[in-house]
Design a protein around this motif. Structure first.
Motif, PDB file in Angstrom:
ATOM      1  N   ASP A 162     153.487  17.273  38.077  1.00 24.42           N
ATOM      2  CA  ASP A 162     152.948  16.047  39.296  1.00 24.42           C
ATOM      3  C   ASP A 162     152.333  16.117  39.967  1.00 24.42           C
ATOM      4  OD1 ASP A 162     155.669  13.611  38.440  1.00 24.42           O
ATOM      5  OD2 ASP A 162     156.440  15.777  38.531  1.00 24.42           O
ATOM      6  N   HIS A 163     151.193  15.385  40.131  1.00 22.76           N
ATOM      7  CA  HIS A 163     150.421  15.511  41.607  1.00 22.76           C
ATOM      8  C   HIS A 163     150.927  14.808  42.446  1.00 22.76           C
ATOM      9  CE1 HIS A 163     145.844  14.812  42.914  1.00 22.76           C
ATOM     10  NE2 HIS A 163     146.458  15.357  43.919  1.00 22.76           N
ATOM     11  N   ILE A 164     151.052  13.941  42.802  1.00 28.16           N
ATOM     12  CA  ILE A 164     152.331  12.871  43.444  1.00 28.16           C
ATOM     13  C   ILE A 164     153.706  12.774  42.423  1.00 28.16           C
ATOM     14  CG2 ILE A 164     153.203  11.443  45.517  1.00 28.16           C
ATOM     15  CD1 ILE A 164     150.277  11.750  46.001  1.00 28.16           C
ATOM     16  N   SER A 165     154.824  13.091  43.204  1.00 28.77           N
ATOM     17  CA  SER A 165     155.583  13.275  42.527  1.00 28.77           C
ATOM     18  C   SER A 165     156.434  11.296  42.521  1.00 28.77           C
ATOM     19  CB  SER A 165     157.481  14.007  42.067  1.00 28.77           C
ATOM     20  OG  SER A 165     157.676  13.875  44.100  1.00 28.77           O
ATOM     21  N   SER A 166     156.898  10.750  41.361  1.00 27.42           N
ATOM     22  CA  SER A 166     157.662   9.509  41.173  1.00 27.42           C
ATOM     23  C   SER A 166     159.139   9.324  42.386  1.00 27.42           C
ATOM     24  CB  SER A 166     158.052   8.701  40.162  1.00 27.42           C
ATOM     25  OG  SER A 166     158.560   7.716  40.639  1.00 27.42           O
ATOM     26  N   ALA A 167     160.250  10.407  42.469  1.00 31.76           N
ATOM     27  CA  ALA A 167     160.940  10.050  42.990  1.00 31.76           C
ATOM     28  C   ALA A 167     161.395  10.446  43.887  1.00 31.76           C
ATOM     29  CB  ALA A 167     162.029  11.693  42.415  1.00 31.76           C
ATOM     30  N   THR A 168     160.089  11.657  44.982  1.00 37.85           N
ATOM     31  CA  THR A 168     159.832  12.368  46.314  1.00 37.85           C
ATOM     32  C   THR A 168     159.055  12.240  47.086  1.00 37.85           C
ATOM     33  OG1 THR A 168     159.288  14.361  45.057  1.00 37.85           O
ATOM     34  CG2 THR A 168     162.157  13.928  45.529  1.00 37.85           C
ATOM     35  N   VAL A 186     146.900  29.214  30.560  1.00 35.09           N
ATOM     36  CA  VAL A 186     148.229  28.115  30.355  1.00 35.09           C
ATOM     37  C   VAL A 186     147.443  26.680  30.082  1.00 35.09           C
ATOM     38  CG1 VAL A 186     150.210  27.341  31.036  1.00 35.09           C
ATOM     39  CG2 VAL A 186     149.806  29.026  31.555  1.00 35.09           C
ATOM     40  N   LEU A 187     147.259  26.142  29.160  1.00 38.54           N
ATOM     41  CA  LEU A 187     146.663  24.920  29.279  1.00 38.54           C
ATOM     42  C   LEU A 187     147.722  24.051  30.221  1.00 38.54           C
ATOM     43  CD1 LEU A 187     145.518  22.556  27.365  1.00 38.54           C
ATOM     44  CD2 LEU A 187     147.741  21.796  26.774  1.00 38.54           C
ATOM     45  N   VAL A 188     146.642  23.187  31.520  1.00 40.12           N
ATOM     46  CA  VAL A 188     147.339  22.283  32.213  1.00 40.12           C
ATOM     47  C   VAL A 188     147.215  21.044  32.394  1.00 40.12           C
ATOM     48  CG1 VAL A 188     147.350  22.059  34.708  1.00 40.12           C
ATOM     49  CG2 VAL A 188     146.649  24.163  33.863  1.00 40.12           C
ATOM     50  N   VAL A 189     148.298  20.257  32.036  1.00 38.22           N
ATOM     51  CA  VAL A 189     148.661  18.490  31.919  1.00 38.22           C
ATOM     52  C   VAL A 189     148.763  18.347  32.668  1.00 38.22           C
ATOM     53  CG1 VAL A 189     149.485  16.371  30.868  1.00 38.22           C
ATOM     54  CG2 VAL A 189     148.868  19.076  29.258  1.00 38.22           C
ATOM     55  N   ILE A 190     148.270  16.663  34.086  1.00 38.64           N
ATOM     56  CA  ILE A 190     148.574  17.395  34.993  1.00 38.64           C
ATOM     57  C   ILE A 190     148.933  15.230  35.510  1.00 38.64           C
ATOM     58  CG2 ILE A 190     148.162  16.280  37.558  1.00 38.64           C
ATOM     59  CD1 ILE A 190     147.680  19.105  37.236  1.00 38.64           C
ATOM     60  N   ASP A 191     150.271  14.978  35.640  1.00 42.65           N
ATOM     61  CA  ASP A 191     151.208  13.733  35.652  1.00 42.65           C
ATOM     62  C   ASP A 191     150.230  13.148  37.015  1.00 42.65           C
ATOM     63  OD1 ASP A 191     152.297  11.356  35.711  1.00 42.65           O
ATOM     64  OD2 ASP A 191     154.515  11.713  35.816  1.00 42.65           O
ATOM     65  N   GLY A 192     149.168  12.263  36.538  1.00 43.44           N
ATOM     66  CA  GLY A 192     148.489  11.163  38.592  1.00 43.44           C
ATOM     67  C   GLY A 192     149.024  10.718  38.697  1.00 43.44           C
ATOM     68  N   ALA A 193     149.844   9.816  37.704  1.00 39.72           N
ATOM     69  CA  ALA A 193     150.667   8.340  38.187  1.00 39.72           C
ATOM     70  C   ALA A 193     150.910   7.534  39.829  1.00 39.72           C
ATOM     71  CB  ALA A 193     151.575   7.876  37.163  1.00 39.72           C
ATOM     72  N   HIS A 194     150.494   8.519  40.217  1.00 41.17           N
ATOM     73  CA  HIS A 194     150.874   7.667  41.924  1.00 41.17           C
ATOM     74  C   HIS A 194     149.915   8.200  42.491  1.00 41.17           C
ATOM     75  CE1 HIS A 194     155.467   5.864  40.956  1.00 41.17           C
ATOM     76  NE2 HIS A 194     154.652   7.659  40.012  1.00 41.17           N
ATOM     77  N   ALA A 195     149.013   8.801  42.063  1.00 37.74           N
ATOM     78  CA  ALA A 195     147.450   9.932  42.577  1.00 37.74           C
ATOM     79  C   ALA A 195     146.334   8.522  43.413  1.00 37.74           C
ATOM     80  CB  ALA A 195     147.149  10.989  42.014  1.00 37.74           C
ATOM     81  N   PRO A 196     146.263   8.038  42.018  1.00 38.20           N
ATOM     82  CA  PRO A 196     144.313   7.778  42.861  1.00 38.20           C
ATOM     83  C   PRO A 196     144.880   6.528  43.549  1.00 38.20           C
ATOM     84  CG  PRO A 196     144.650   7.499  40.092  1.00 38.20           C
ATOM     85  CD  PRO A 196     146.077   8.198  40.496  1.00 38.20           C
ATOM     86  N   GLY A 197     143.768   6.056  44.588  1.00 37.03           N
ATOM     87  CA  GLY A 197     144.382   5.461  45.293  1.00 37.03           C
ATOM     88  C   GLY A 197     144.594   5.814  46.175  1.00 37.03           C
ATOM     89  N   HIS A 198     145.889   6.904  46.599  1.00 38.23           N
ATOM     90  CA  HIS A 198     146.068   7.573  47.857  1.00 38.23           C
ATOM     91  C   HIS A 198     146.000   8.771  48.524  1.00 38.23           C
ATOM     92  CE1 HIS A 198     150.028   5.259  46.793  1.00 38.23           C
ATOM     93  NE2 HIS A 198     149.349   4.891  45.734  1.00 38.23           N
ATOM     94  N   VAL A 199     145.242   9.347  47.315  1.00 32.90           N
ATOM     95  CA  VAL A 199     145.067  10.814  47.657  1.00 32.90           C
ATOM     96  C   VAL A 199     143.330  10.799  47.031  1.00 32.90           C
ATOM     97  CG1 VAL A 199     146.665  12.030  47.931  1.00 32.90           C
ATOM     98  CG2 VAL A 199     145.555  12.238  45.715  1.00 32.90           C
ATOM     99  N   PRO A 200     142.553  11.571  47.621  1.00 33.07           N
ATOM    100  CA  PRO A 200     140.908  11.481  46.823  1.00 33.07           C
ATOM    101  C   PRO A 200     141.601  12.544  45.930  1.00 33.07           C
ATOM    102  CG  PRO A 200     140.930  12.047  49.606  1.00 33.07           C
ATOM    103  CD  PRO A 200     142.698  12.089  49.403  1.00 33.07           C
TER     104      PRO A 200
END
Length: 217
Positions: A162-168, A186-200
């Motif tokens: 997660d970039h920003i976690s949903s639950a916490t 190692v392949l890196v996959v980022i779940d950025g669901a909550h990040a755009p607009g919240h962090v640069p």
């Protein structure tokens, strides 16, 4: 609307509603609502011209990707639109090659749907899903990095964070983890669901292999 407009007046929400669920079902601000209604009217007025691949549709998509690219710090042609983050991560997970006994590392803060995606994929490939616990309260970024990285082995093929976690709402120190993972192959996959607009965001500078996000939160 101007900078002086009260925030609540930017939305169509009823006066008796205290709305706190923008994560799942983000209420649409009035200017955005007006714009998508105008686009719907354009579509209904001439569906073929709006949607046909040899008409206006490709140019509209290119413009939208260009605007998004500037916002998230990425090249326009490196961006692909998907319906939502969960579907985007599903596409990625199913495309990754995993051999028996390979490992995918996620954390115990991962979104439920993402856990189910990787569980399904690893079970079908006879690989292993490894969940790295990240203890709360977090004392430092270094603590988080070491707790996660301690679960990476020579069998790890994917690190999904997660970039920003949903639950916490924890902002993960993904920069250092991306750096380590890339160095280890190692392949890196980022779940950025909550990040755009919240962090640069500067996706090119971050250097993750895959970054999937939402624009409505």
């Amino acid at each position: 609307m101007n900078r002086e407009t009260p925030l609540r007046d930017l939305f169509l929400l009823r006066d008796d509603q205290v709305f706190l669920n923008h994560g799942s079902f983000g209420a649409c601000p009035r200017p955005v609502h007006r714009r998508y209604q105008a686009l719907q009217c354009e579509l209904e007025a001439n569906p073929v011209a709006f949607l046909a691949e040899d008409r206006e549709f490709p140019a509209r998509l290119r413009e939208a990707r260009q605007r998004l690219a500037r916002f998230v710090g990425a090249g326009r042609d490196d961006l692909v639109f998907v319906p939502n983050t969960t579907m985007g991560l599903n596409v990625v997970a199913r495309a990754v090659r995993l051999d028996p006994d390979d490992e995918v590392v996620i954390t115990d803060h991962a979104y439920g749907a993402v856990v189910r995606i990787w569980t399904f994929v690893t079970e079908r490939r006879r690989a292993r899903l490894v969940r790295a616990p990240v203890d709360l309260p977090v004392e430092s970024s270094d603590q988080v990095v070491e707790e996660i990285w301690s679960r990476v082995t020579d069998r790890t093929r994917v690190l999904c964070l997660d970039h920003i976690s949903s639950a916490t709402a924890l902002v993960f120190p993904i920069r250092e983890l991306i750096r380590r993972a890339r160095r280890a192959g190692v392949l890196v996959v980022i779940d950025g669901a909550h990040a755009p607009g919240h962090v640069p965001l500067d996706l090119e500078e971050l250097g993750a292999d895959v970054y999937v996000g939402n624009g409505h939160k």
